[in-house]
Design a protein around this motif. Structure first.
Motif, mmCIF file in Angstrom:
data_model
loop_
_atom_site.group_PDB
_atom_site.id
_atom_site.type_symbol
_atom_site.label_atom_id
_atom_site.label_comp_id
_atom_site.label_asym_id
_atom_site.label_seq_id
_atom_site.Cartn_x
_atom_site.Cartn_y
_atom_site.Cartn_z
ATOM 1 N N ILE A 116 30.176 42.835 9.883
ATOM 2 C CA ILE A 116 29.238 43.639 9.101
ATOM 3 C C ILE A 116 28.845 42.874 7.843
ATOM 4 C CG2 ILE A 116 28.941 45.778 7.791
ATOM 5 C CD1 ILE A 116 30.882 47.109 9.793
ATOM 6 N N HIS A 117 29.827 42.260 7.179
ATOM 7 C CA HIS A 117 29.550 41.426 6.001
ATOM 8 C C HIS A 117 30.053 40.015 6.248
ATOM 9 C CE1 HIS A 117 28.497 40.424 1.978
ATOM 10 N NE2 HIS A 117 29.743 40.202 1.593
ATOM 11 N N ASN A 118 31.343 39.837 6.285
ATOM 12 C CA ASN A 118 31.941 38.567 6.678
ATOM 13 C C ASN A 118 33.369 38.844 7.142
ATOM 14 O OD1 ASN A 118 33.701 38.582 4.330
ATOM 15 N ND2 ASN A 118 31.941 37.866 3.124
ATOM 16 N N ASN A 161 35.441 39.218 21.172
ATOM 17 C CA ASN A 161 34.804 39.918 20.057
ATOM 18 C C ASN A 161 35.938 40.419 19.157
ATOM 19 O OD1 ASN A 161 33.609 41.860 18.349
ATOM 20 N ND2 ASN A 161 32.016 42.303 19.852
ATOM 21 N N ILE A 162 36.245 39.653 18.134
ATOM 22 C CA ILE A 162 37.417 39.928 17.301
ATOM 23 C C ILE A 162 37.338 41.276 16.581
ATOM 24 C CG2 ILE A 162 38.768 39.133 15.309
ATOM 25 C CD1 ILE A 162 38.015 36.262 16.135
ATOM 26 N N PRO A 163 36.259 41.565 15.836
ATOM 27 C CA PRO A 163 36.251 42.836 15.110
ATOM 28 C C PRO A 163 36.245 44.063 16.014
ATOM 29 C CG PRO A 163 34.133 41.729 14.921
ATOM 30 C CD PRO A 163 35.073 40.745 15.527
ATOM 31 N N LYS A 164 35.514 44.003 17.130
ATOM 32 C CA LYS A 164 35.483 45.155 18.042
ATOM 33 C C LYS A 164 36.862 45.391 18.653
ATOM 34 C CE LYS A 164 34.280 44.876 22.272
ATOM 35 N NZ LYS A 164 33.558 44.638 23.551
ATOM 36 N N THR A 165 37.522 44.347 19.078
ATOM 37 C CA THR A 165 38.850 44.484 19.678
ATOM 38 C C THR A 165 39.848 44.999 18.654
ATOM 39 O OG1 THR A 165 38.340 42.618 21.151
ATOM 40 C CG2 THR A 165 40.656 43.264 20.944
ATOM 41 N N ALA A 166 39.770 44.497 17.427
ATOM 42 C CA ALA A 166 40.668 44.963 16.368
ATOM 43 C C ALA A 166 40.401 46.424 16.029
ATOM 44 C CB ALA A 166 40.508 44.091 15.123
ATOM 45 N N LEU A 167 39.128 46.811 16.011
ATOM 46 C CA LEU A 167 38.757 48.190 15.691
ATOM 47 C C LEU A 167 39.309 49.162 16.718
ATOM 48 C CD1 LEU A 167 36.439 50.616 16.237
ATOM 49 C CD2 LEU A 167 37.193 50.158 13.904
ATOM 50 N N ILE A 168 39.143 48.856 18.001
ATOM 51 C CA ILE A 168 39.633 49.747 19.060
ATOM 52 C C ILE A 168 41.159 49.778 19.064
ATOM 53 C CG2 ILE A 168 39.707 50.151 21.554
ATOM 54 C CD1 ILE A 168 36.880 48.940 21.704
ATOM 55 N N THR A 169 41.787 48.621 18.882
ATOM 56 C CA THR A 169 43.256 48.565 18.831
ATOM 57 C C THR A 169 43.783 49.385 17.657
ATOM 58 O OG1 THR A 169 43.221 46.340 19.786
ATOM 59 C CG2 THR A 169 45.253 47.037 18.687
ATOM 60 N N GLY A 170 43.177 49.219 16.494
ATOM 61 C CA GLY A 170 43.594 49.973 15.315
ATOM 62 C C GLY A 170 43.399 51.464 15.491
ATOM 63 N N THR A 171 42.342 51.858 16.195
ATOM 64 C CA THR A 171 42.108 53.276 16.461
ATOM 65 C C THR A 171 43.212 53.852 17.331
ATOM 66 O OG1 THR A 171 39.710 52.937 16.312
ATOM 67 C CG2 THR A 171 40.462 54.947 17.385
ATOM 68 N N TYR A 172 43.564 53.133 18.387
ATOM 69 C CA TYR A 172 44.677 53.575 19.248
ATOM 70 C C TYR A 172 45.959 53.721 18.438
ATOM 71 C CZ TYR A 172 42.827 53.556 24.034
ATOM 72 O OH TYR A 172 42.151 53.874 25.194
ATOM 73 N N LEU A 173 46.270 52.735 17.645
ATOM 74 C CA LEU A 173 47.526 52.742 16.904
ATOM 75 C C LEU A 173 47.573 53.858 15.859
ATOM 76 C CD1 LEU A 173 48.040 48.901 16.333
ATOM 77 C CD2 LEU A 173 49.307 50.374 17.911
#
Length: 341
Positions: free
Chosen positions: A6-8, A206-218
């Motif tokens: 989104i930004h960096n 896709n690093i941010p998308k994968t991190a976002l979904i993983t963080g949501t699960y957790l």
């Protein structure tokens, strides 16, 4: 592949993606100490998490809506109509009883929290084609958020969204936990396998998308299902939702706009402006909570002001207007304008 930050990478990681991971790390390392905070310093945890994060993030919306003159002028009916609708809806619900009022508000809040995670996922998948892979990501986000809530509806928890018994209307439903548990873990496994296959084939991720979904699960699983603790739920729920939202507002509505677009809000663009931005939303959050505490709750402090029941049926819905307006407007303000052919 080009990473869809989104930004960096640095800003996105610290303020949008990392909160659930960092909060979980703190919880696992200092669980006993956190419990001590809840037992002896509840006022300060309430002030930090509820007022300075949860309530403050509501007021950050002002920088995308009411503080932007051109935005208000272009959609006057929306921006003036939603607060009036929120108050009228609140008054109508309060006539059905306080519990009905808070139950409906809690369900709207849950929907808002779920849609935020979906919205972030869509932002981070914006460079990807609309194919089966994106559909699996969408289903995964909804599974990550809806399953814990369905679990909560049937399993007594030591915490609430707003008030006790707010989800009691679901408690007499047939036991659906075995079915949704199997479905939840099946979707999780499918998403993991799909992601691994994509990494192997494309040799990138896709690093941010994968991190976002993983963080949501957790955050949703540990905050609602695994832990049954009021402070831990609030810690995971509020920080994982509020901090990314505030960051998104500042990045999109101030940092990434030029001086002409910002107009008077250009005072928030320099580094020092960040503190002014944060100070304003914290000040508004404090003012709102001061009114709630002195006029309604009287839990953390009180001025012993006697408010009649007749007045409360109008006052409580009025105090909820900023929050409910935030929930309702969020369904409109992030949509891309349709292209005119």
């Amino acid at each position: 592949m080009k990473q869809p930050w989104i930004h960096n990478a640095k800003t996105d990681w610290w303020f949008i993606l990392s909160p659930p991971f960092l909060v979980l790390l703190v919880i696992f390392l200092f669980q006993k100490q956190i419990q001590g905070l809840e037992n002896h310093y509840s006022f300060y945890t309430w002030l930090l998490l509820i007022v300075f994060v949860d309530v403050a993030h509501v007021y950050s919306t002002l920088f995308k809506t009411y503080f932007v003159k051109s935005e208000v002028q272009s959609r006057k009916l929306l921006y003036f109509g939603v607060p009036v609708l929120s108050w009228c809806l609140g008054i109508a619900l309060f006539q059905l009883g306080s519990l009905a009022f808070w139950s409906v508000l809690a369900l709207i809040a849950v929907f808002h929290f779920i849609r935020q995670q979906y919205g972030f996922m869509r932002i981070y998948a914006r460079f990807e084609p609309n194919n089966w892979s994106k559909k699996i990501d969408e289903v995964a986000v909804y599974a990550a958020t809806i399953f814990p809530m369905l679990y909560w509806f049937q399993t007594p928890r030591a915490f609430t969204w707003f008030v006790d018994h707010e989800f009691d209307l679901f408690k007499n439903l047939p036991n659906y936990l075995p079915f949704i548990s199997v479905t939840y873990f099946a979707i999780l496994i499918i998403w993991i396998v799909k992601t691994i296959i994509q990494v192997i084939k494309a040799k990138t991720v896709n690093i941010p998308k994968t991190a976002l979904i993983t963080g949501t699960y957790l955050s949703w699983y540990f905050g609602i299902v695994y832990f049954n603790n009021d402070l831990l739920f609030t810690f995971l729920n509020v920080v994982s939702h509020g901090i990314p939202y505030i960051a998104l507002i500042y990045i999109r509505e101030i940092k990434q706009k030029d001086q002409q677009q910002l107009n008077w809000m250009q005072v928030f663009k320099p580094f020092s402006g960040i503190f002014l931005f944060v100070g304003i939303i914290l000040g508004l959050a404090l003012l709102e909570e001061f009114l709630w505490e002195t006029l309604v709750w009287n839990e953390h402090f009180s001025l012993d002001l006697a408010v009649s029941e007749n007045l409360l049926q109008f006052l409580v819905p009025l105090l909820v207007v900023p929050q409910l307006t935030h929930y309702l407007l969020d369904g409109f303000i992030w949509r891309k304008p349709k292209k005119v052919s």
